[in-house]
Scaffold this active site. Sequence first.
Site, PDB file in Angstrom:
ATOM      1  N   GLU A  24      37.793  39.824  41.629  1.00 31.13           N
ATOM      2  CA  GLU A  24      37.105  40.627  40.623  1.00 31.13           C
ATOM      3  C   GLU A  24      35.596  40.449  40.752  1.00 31.13           C
ATOM      4  O   GLU A  24      35.120  39.552  41.460  1.00 31.13           O
ATOM      5  CB  GLU A  24      37.566  40.234  39.225  1.00 31.13           C
ATOM      6  CG  GLU A  24      37.194  38.806  38.851  1.00 31.13           C
ATOM      7  CD  GLU A  24      37.263  38.559  37.360  1.00 31.13           C
ATOM      8  OE1 GLU A  24      36.302  38.958  36.676  1.00 31.13           O
ATOM      9  OE2 GLU A  24      38.242  37.960  36.891  1.00 31.13           O
ATOM     10  N   LYS A  85      31.278  46.733  32.281  1.00 36.24           N
ATOM     11  CA  LYS A  85      32.441  45.869  32.454  1.00 36.24           C
ATOM     12  C   LYS A  85      33.673  46.762  32.395  1.00 36.24           C
ATOM     13  O   LYS A  85      34.027  47.277  31.334  1.00 36.24           O
ATOM     14  CB  LYS A  85      32.467  44.810  31.342  1.00 36.24           C
ATOM     15  CG  LYS A  85      33.537  43.750  31.479  1.00 36.24           C
ATOM     16  CD  LYS A  85      33.417  42.742  30.342  1.00 36.24           C
ATOM     17  CE  LYS A  85      34.491  41.666  30.443  1.00 36.24           C
ATOM     18  NZ  LYS A  85      34.415  40.727  29.296  1.00 36.24           N
ATOM     19  N   VAL A 105      40.124  41.925  35.252  1.00 37.71           N
ATOM     20  CA  VAL A 105      41.444  41.721  35.852  1.00 37.71           C
ATOM     21  C   VAL A 105      42.193  43.042  35.975  1.00 37.71           C
ATOM     22  O   VAL A 105      42.719  43.391  37.041  1.00 37.71           O
ATOM     23  CB  VAL A 105      42.262  40.698  35.033  1.00 37.71           C
ATOM     24  CG1 VAL A 105      43.728  40.684  35.481  1.00 37.71           C
ATOM     25  CG2 VAL A 105      41.657  39.300  35.168  1.00 37.71           C
ATOM     26  N   ASP A 137      43.127  42.828  18.700  1.00 41.85           N
ATOM     27  CA  ASP A 137      42.364  42.613  19.932  1.00 41.85           C
ATOM     28  C   ASP A 137      43.263  41.945  20.975  1.00 41.85           C
ATOM     29  O   ASP A 137      43.451  40.730  20.968  1.00 41.85           O
ATOM     30  CB  ASP A 137      41.126  41.756  19.647  1.00 41.85           C
ATOM     31  CG  ASP A 137      40.147  41.753  20.812  1.00 41.85           C
ATOM     32  OD1 ASP A 137      40.502  42.265  21.893  1.00 41.85           O
ATOM     33  OD2 ASP A 137      39.025  41.236  20.643  1.00 41.85           O
ATOM     34  N   SER A 139      43.964  42.015  25.206  1.00 49.54           N
ATOM     35  CA  SER A 139      43.393  42.449  26.473  1.00 49.54           C
ATOM     36  C   SER A 139      44.306  43.430  27.205  1.00 49.54           C
ATOM     37  O   SER A 139      45.531  43.278  27.227  1.00 49.54           O
ATOM     38  CB  SER A 139      43.141  41.235  27.369  1.00 49.54           C
ATOM     39  OG  SER A 139      42.771  41.639  28.668  1.00 49.54           O
ATOM     40  N   ALA A 140      43.669  44.404  27.856  1.00 51.39           N
ATOM     41  CA  ALA A 140      44.404  45.340  28.704  1.00 51.39           C
ATOM     42  C   ALA A 140      45.011  44.652  29.916  1.00 51.39           C
ATOM     43  O   ALA A 140      45.896  45.216  30.575  1.00 51.39           O
ATOM     44  CB  ALA A 140      43.475  46.462  29.165  1.00 51.39           C
ATOM     45  N   ASP A 141      44.566  43.436  30.212  1.00 47.43           N
ATOM     46  CA  ASP A 141      45.122  42.690  31.353  1.00 47.43           C
ATOM     47  C   ASP A 141      46.637  42.548  31.234  1.00 47.43           C
ATOM     48  O   ASP A 141      47.360  42.606  32.234  1.00 47.43           O
ATOM     49  CB  ASP A 141      44.508  41.292  31.439  1.00 47.43           C
ATOM     50  CG  ASP A 141      43.019  41.305  31.739  1.00 47.43           C
ATOM     51  OD1 ASP A 141      42.464  42.393  32.016  1.00 47.43           O
ATOM     52  OD2 ASP A 141      42.398  40.219  31.685  1.00 47.43           O
ATOM     53  N   LYS A 158      42.669  32.490  29.376  1.00 49.69           N
ATOM     54  CA  LYS A 158      41.462  31.808  28.914  1.00 49.69           C
ATOM     55  C   LYS A 158      41.766  31.027  27.637  1.00 49.69           C
ATOM     56  O   LYS A 158      42.438  31.514  26.730  1.00 49.69           O
ATOM     57  CB  LYS A 158      40.340  32.807  28.683  1.00 49.69           C
ATOM     58  CG  LYS A 158      39.851  33.469  29.978  1.00 49.69           C
ATOM     59  CD  LYS A 158      38.696  34.416  29.709  1.00 49.69           C
ATOM     60  CE  LYS A 158      38.143  34.990  30.999  1.00 49.69           C
ATOM     61  NZ  LYS A 158      39.030  35.978  31.637  1.00 49.69           N
TER      62      LYS A 158
END
Length: 303
Positions: A24, A85, A105, A137, A139-141, A158
């Site tokens: 990335e 981003k 990611v 919230d 993440s789209a990951d 994380k």
Amino acid sequence: MIPITYSAEVSAARENGTAIVALESTIITHGMPYPQNVEVARLVEGDIRAAGAVPATIAVMNGTLHIGLDDDELTTLAQTKGVAKLSRADIAACIATGGTGATTVAATMIAAKLAGIAVFATGGIGGVHKGAEDSFDISADLMELAQTDVTVVAAGAKAILDVAKTLEVLETQGVPVIAYCQDDFPAFWSRGSKLKAPLRMDDPAQIARAHEMRGLMGLPGGQLIANPIPVDAEIPAAELAPIIATAQADADKAGIVGKGVTPYLLQRIFELTNGRSLEANIALVRNNARLAAKIALEIGTKP
């Protein structure tokens, strides 16, 4: 037609069948200042080359999707200000409008799939943020792992996230979560999270076979390989917990939301640990790159 270009090194690897590992670019543009960012990027790329594979750092530059950056491009990206981003929601818009953006990611997985790259090394994936029951919230990951068949090597999620809820979402989405050489799911800067990983494998060849078997079975999505940070680089979870809590409280007080949350928290934790978190981050990314190269070398070989 997608405006896509391959570095000379990646083009040669594609022609001769050399294993390639995707990387990335947000770690370069949003992770640390220049010139440290480009120095670390070179180290990570060097680790992959030393293991016998070819690195492909991915980014969008002036509306073109780059699969692999030469040294001048890497240096340019590392010094560019105001870089977007990019995730699944905005990578196409960035390309269409001639923009420049660094891939998260999710966006790196999309680009790797387009380029036929099976393995991707990162630091840690995004996941369910603390307080997601109110903020939603997530993440789209996690959704990307459920639909894009790339094996992602990371040091877990994380540590600023709600790791337990992140694992639950991954399970619901049918994403294999495989801890490497331990039973615990790693917690980014720390080797253990006190949460058991659903799967464990101790051999890169096994991980490669699992990747290939998913393809043979027509199963959508990728694998998450949870690779613990090296022992000598970790920050114990008990030491980190109050620091993360302080950083989260500061973010809430400052009204930080959305894409701004993760970079804010990482910067605040860097300050509160006097730079130790960044040193650990560099160590775990390099460790993940080395493992990713081993897996990439095994894919396509006979068992």
